[in-house]
Write a protein that holds these residues in place. Structure first.
Motif, PDB file in Angstrom:
ATOM      1  N   GLY A  79      -1.847 -46.890  49.409  1.00  0.00           N
ATOM      2  CA  GLY A  79      -3.275 -46.604  49.543  1.00  0.00           C
ATOM      3  C   GLY A  79      -3.726 -45.325  48.876  1.00  0.00           C
ATOM      4  N   GLY A  80      -2.802 -44.501  48.395  1.00  0.00           N
ATOM      5  CA  GLY A  80      -3.196 -43.326  47.633  1.00  0.00           C
ATOM      6  C   GLY A  80      -2.751 -41.996  48.202  1.00  0.00           C
ATOM      7  N   GLU A  81      -2.214 -41.959  49.404  1.00  0.00           N
ATOM      8  CA  GLU A  81      -1.794 -40.676  49.954  1.00  0.00           C
ATOM      9  C   GLU A  81      -0.621 -40.126  49.156  1.00  0.00           C
ATOM     10  N   THR A  82      -0.674 -38.843  48.858  1.00  0.00           N
ATOM     11  CA  THR A  82       0.233 -38.089  47.972  1.00  0.00           C
ATOM     12  C   THR A  82       0.046 -38.457  46.506  1.00  0.00           C
ATOM     13  N   ASN A  83      -0.874 -39.367  46.184  1.00  0.00           N
ATOM     14  CA  ASN A  83      -1.211 -39.727  44.803  1.00  0.00           C
ATOM     15  C   ASN A  83      -0.041 -40.291  44.007  1.00  0.00           C
ATOM     16  N   LEU A  84       0.928 -40.884  44.681  1.00  0.00           N
ATOM     17  CA  LEU A  84       2.006 -41.575  43.967  1.00  0.00           C
ATOM     18  C   LEU A  84       1.478 -42.843  43.301  1.00  0.00           C
ATOM     19  N   PHE A  85       0.417 -43.413  43.877  1.00  0.00           N
ATOM     20  CA  PHE A  85      -0.295 -44.538  43.288  1.00  0.00           C
ATOM     21  C   PHE A  85      -1.745 -44.110  43.070  1.00  0.00           C
ATOM     22  N   TYR A  86      -2.492 -44.941  42.394  1.00  0.00           N
ATOM     23  CA  TYR A  86      -3.916 -44.674  42.206  1.00  0.00           C
ATOM     24  C   TYR A  86      -4.569 -44.455  43.577  1.00  0.00           C
ATOM     25  N   ALA A  87      -5.411 -43.457  43.662  1.00  0.00           N
ATOM     26  CA  ALA A  87      -6.136 -43.166  44.898  1.00  0.00           C
ATOM     27  C   ALA A  87      -7.621 -43.420  44.686  1.00  0.00           C
ATOM     28  N   THR A  88      -8.268 -44.017  45.659  1.00  0.00           N
ATOM     29  CA  THR A  88      -9.681 -44.384  45.543  1.00  0.00           C
ATOM     30  C   THR A  88     -10.559 -43.142  45.400  1.00  0.00           C
ATOM     31  N   TYR A  89     -11.817 -43.372  45.022  1.00  0.00           N
ATOM     32  CA  TYR A  89     -12.734 -42.264  44.765  1.00  0.00           C
ATOM     33  C   TYR A  89     -12.827 -41.287  45.932  1.00  0.00           C
ATOM     34  N   ASP A  90     -12.807 -41.803  47.151  1.00  0.00           N
ATOM     35  CA  ASP A  90     -12.973 -40.921  48.301  1.00  0.00           C
ATOM     36  C   ASP A  90     -11.887 -39.860  48.378  1.00  0.00           C
ATOM     37  N   TRP A  91     -10.705 -40.160  47.845  1.00  0.00           N
ATOM     38  CA  TRP A  91      -9.630 -39.181  47.900  1.00  0.00           C
ATOM     39  C   TRP A  91      -9.930 -37.972  47.028  1.00  0.00           C
ATOM     40  N   ARG A  92     -10.794 -38.096  46.061  1.00  0.00           N
ATOM     41  CA  ARG A  92     -11.125 -36.936  45.217  1.00  0.00           C
ATOM     42  C   ARG A  92     -11.870 -35.877  46.033  1.00  0.00           C
ATOM     43  N   ILE A  93     -12.699 -36.322  46.969  1.00  0.00           N
ATOM     44  CA  ILE A  93     -13.363 -35.394  47.878  1.00  0.00           C
ATOM     45  C   ILE A  93     -12.424 -34.998  49.013  1.00  0.00           C
ATOM     46  N   ARG A  94     -11.671 -35.966  49.510  1.00  0.00           N
ATOM     47  CA  ARG A  94     -10.763 -35.681  50.631  1.00  0.00           C
ATOM     48  C   ARG A  94      -9.702 -34.652  50.218  1.00  0.00           C
ATOM     49  N   ASP A  95      -9.183 -34.777  49.003  1.00  0.00           N
ATOM     50  CA  ASP A  95      -8.221 -33.793  48.507  1.00  0.00           C
ATOM     51  C   ASP A  95      -8.850 -32.401  48.417  1.00  0.00           C
ATOM     52  N   ALA A  96     -10.135 -32.373  48.064  1.00  0.00           N
ATOM     53  CA  ALA A  96     -10.827 -31.084  47.957  1.00  0.00           C
ATOM     54  C   ALA A  96     -10.969 -30.426  49.330  1.00  0.00           C
ATOM     55  N   VAL A  97     -11.259 -31.221  50.347  1.00  0.00           N
ATOM     56  CA  VAL A  97     -11.355 -30.674  51.706  1.00  0.00           C
ATOM     57  C   VAL A  97     -10.013 -30.083  52.123  1.00  0.00           C
ATOM     58  N   ALA A 140       3.099 -29.511  49.889  1.00  0.00           N
ATOM     59  CA  ALA A 140       3.608 -29.658  51.255  1.00  0.00           C
ATOM     60  C   ALA A 140       2.508 -30.158  52.189  1.00  0.00           C
ATOM     61  N   ALA A 141       1.272 -29.723  51.963  1.00  0.00           N
ATOM     62  CA  ALA A 141       0.157 -30.187  52.789  1.00  0.00           C
ATOM     63  C   ALA A 141      -0.044 -31.691  52.628  1.00  0.00           C
ATOM     64  N   HIS A 142       0.056 -32.182  51.392  1.00  0.00           N
ATOM     65  CA  HIS A 142      -0.109 -33.621  51.165  1.00  0.00           C
ATOM     66  C   HIS A 142       1.033 -34.418  51.786  1.00  0.00           C
ATOM     67  N   ILE A 143       2.249 -33.900  51.701  1.00  0.00           N
ATOM     68  CA  ILE A 143       3.378 -34.591  52.326  1.00  0.00           C
ATOM     69  C   ILE A 143       3.224 -34.594  53.840  1.00  0.00           C
ATOM     70  N   ALA A 144       2.752 -33.482  54.396  1.00  0.00           N
ATOM     71  CA  ALA A 144       2.526 -33.404  55.840  1.00  0.00           C
ATOM     72  C   ALA A 144       1.437 -34.376  56.275  1.00  0.00           C
ATOM     73  N   LEU A 145       0.398 -34.517  55.454  1.00  0.00           N
ATOM     74  CA  LEU A 145      -0.671 -35.464  55.761  1.00  0.00           C
ATOM     75  C   LEU A 145      -0.129 -36.882  55.833  1.00  0.00           C
ATOM     76  N   LEU A 146       0.680 -37.263  54.851  1.00  0.00           N
ATOM     77  CA  LEU A 146       1.282 -38.593  54.845  1.00  0.00           C
ATOM     78  C   LEU A 146       2.192 -38.783  56.058  1.00  0.00           C
ATOM     79  N   THR A 147       3.000 -37.790  56.374  1.00  0.00           N
ATOM     80  CA  THR A 147       3.910 -37.895  57.517  1.00  0.00           C
ATOM     81  C   THR A 147       3.146 -38.064  58.818  1.00  0.00           C
ATOM     82  N   GLN A 148       2.146 -37.223  59.026  1.00  0.00           N
ATOM     83  CA  GLN A 148       1.319 -37.301  60.227  1.00  0.00           C
ATOM     84  C   GLN A 148       0.676 -38.674  60.374  1.00  0.00           C
ATOM     85  N   ASN A 149       0.040 -39.142  59.315  1.00  0.00           N
ATOM     86  CA  ASN A 149      -0.679 -40.409  59.380  1.00  0.00           C
ATOM     87  C   ASN A 149       0.273 -41.586  59.574  1.00  0.00           C
TER      88      ASN A 149
END
Length: 505
Positions: A79-97, A140-149
């Motif tokens: 689905g796009g978490e950690t950007n290993l695959f294409y991430a939808t448009y919303d992730w461009r804002i979510r990554d910024a947050v 590390a923040a992105h990896i933690a986000l994926l782990t948490q979710n």
């Protein structure tokens, strides 16, 4: 380790962001949130409704839990978490947050045209990953986000699998969606601005001009910050109907999940009102219910923070829109044929499933009359818990041996056609080129997406409107730079309109 331990663990992950958020508040609201965190976990952990003989008292099936967590991990990575695959448009804002919360003291502040703004949004999903990111960097923040979710969604899948007919019901729930292929066919044929390329990128579920009821995979790919608390509350409602938890557990979980998504909690609130109205003696005369009310009230500082200047967010009555009646009826016919299927087979439903069906069908039929958010987030987010519960009842009915052959065929047709949205999401994320996540601020991301200096009111609020008693001053205001945030993206080149708001889902 019992199944109750898993409930407590997931609750910790959902409640902890409010506790860490308390560190940035003044003393009184901080103490209130700390009491809410401790009291909520105590009420959840102290549930003993089945004399320690029910499902929650049973030993956890750790192998199944591991499989469910692995399944959740795969879904979220694709689905796009950690950007290993294409991430939808919303992730461009979510990554910024997430980047803003890693790189700045909280509350995060911005300077736009000489005005001081503060990040004001449901930040539950970002808090723990951002704290890890401050110590170990943005990756590390992105990896933690994926782990948490993954841990949260894995726990949800575990309960849904064990509360029903096993893996087959869970599979139907993950594939669940409306007949969006029909809606897409109509708009592509008759609305010139809709092209197949646009539908492919934005997803099949975005076919309607006014509303969206997102399929399960769309929820996981586009809005896990809303989907995770909504699916968890749905699991708790199911546990409550089986006598495993009570209204106090649902009530404090609603309060704790509010920091993740204030709109996704709405169906659970309606369910609590339904319980109070239909069996007031059992629920309102219980001491645990009132302790739950007290503990839930301790989360009020979060509610105040998220509703500051909420009137600046787009809202209104959708019934006033042009051609509302025709568009509403067509939307319901396309998105909710499962309601007709369940109504025609209502005699096969248990008493508890009938209540779940009636309450959530009413919610789904009424939500489109109202609008809140830049792209009517109320309908998209506020429907998730109800859609999850309807999917559960639908899957349960589909596998009943008493179901007629004709009804079973019709049910499987709904499953196959409804999975078109999930297929589109997976194909797009596998076929489109991935891109690296960005360290742009939210205002830089908005500008890079074509929004200029437009203020995303669902994320930022004038700092002067924050009550003095609530929060500390936070970081120094951050000014946005004009820079390209992603090497792959140019909204003019892509042939897509600049989004009207940071999120399109």
């Amino acid at each position: 380790m019992s199944n109750r331990s898993i409930v407590v663990f997931v609750s910790v992950l959902l409640f902890a962001p409010a506790l860490f958020f308390a560190a940035y508040l003044k003393l009184a609201p901080a103490l209130s949130l700390a009491v809410g965190f401790a009291g909520g976990l105590y009420l959840i952990g102290a549930t003993r409704l089945q004399a320690d003989q029910g499902f929650l008292a049973a030993p956890a099936k750790l192998r199944e839990l591991a499989i469910c967590t692995a399944l959740a991990l795969v879904i979220l990575v694709v689905g796009g978490e950690t950007n290993l695959f294409y991430a939808t448009y919303d992730w461009r804002i979510r990554d910024a947050v997430l980047a803003d919360m890693v790189q700045n003291a909280f509350p995060v502040r911005y300077s736009v045209d000489g005005v001081d703004y503060t990040l004001r949004a449901p930040l539950g999903m970002y808090v723990i990953p951002s704290l890890i990111g401050r110590g170990f960097g943005l990756l590390a923040a992105h990896i933690a986000l994926l782990t948490q979710n993954s841990l949260i969604l894995g726990g949800i899948f575990y309960f849904l699998k064990n509360l029903g007919d096993g893996w087959k019901r869970l599979a139907v729930m993950v594939l669940f969606g409306g007949l969006t292929v029909i809606g897409v066919g109509v708009v592509v044929t008759f609305v010139p601005r809709y092209s197949l390329h646009r539908v492919f990128i934005e997803g099949l579920d975005a076919w309607h001009p006014y509303f969206q009821y997102s399929s399960s995979v769309v929820q996981f790919f586009w809005v896990p910050n809303h989907a995770l608390p909504a699916w968890w509350l749905a699991a708790l409602v199911l546990l409550q109907t089986k006598g495993e938890v009570d209204t106090a557990v649902i009530g404090v979980s609603v309060a704790g999940a509010m920091f993740w998504s204030p709109l996704a909690i709405l169906p659970a609130v309606v369910w609590l009102l339904y319980l109070a109205a239909t069996d007031w003696r059992a629920h309102l005369l219980s001491s645990r219910t009132w302790w739950g009310v007290v503990v839930a009230a301790c989360f009020l500082p979060v509610a105040v923070y998220m509703t500051i200047a909420s009137s600046t967010i787009a809202h209104g009555i959708m019934a006033e829109q042009p051609n509302f009646v025709a568009l509403y009826l067509f939307f319901i016919a396309v998105q909710l044929p499962c309601l007709l299927f369940l109504y025609l087979n209502r005699k096969l439903l248990s008493k508890q499933d009938r209540s779940i069906f009636a309450v959530n069908a009413l919610i789904l039929l009424c939500l489109p009359f109202f609008g809140f958010g830049p792209v009517n987030d109320l309908v998209m987010r506020g429907s998730i818990t109800s859609l999850t519960l309807i999917a559960f009842v639908f899957a349960s009915t589909l596998f009943k041996s008493e179901l007629s052959r004709t009804a079973r065929i019709c049910g499987w047709i709904l499953v196959v056609l409804g999975s078109g949205s999930a297929l589109d999401e997976v194909v797009r994320n596998f076929s489109q080129p991935r891109y690296d996540f960005s360290d742009c601020s939210i205002m830089e991301a908005v500008s890079a997406l074509g929004g200029g200096n437009a203020i995303p009111t669902n994320y930022l609020v004038d700092s002067a409107q924050i009550p003095d008693w609530l929060a500390s001053e936070g970081s120094a205001p951050r000014s946005a730079r004009l820079r390209r945030c992603w090497s792959d993206y140019d909204h003019h080149k892509d042939g897509l309109p600049a989004p009207a708001a940071p999120e399109t889902r």
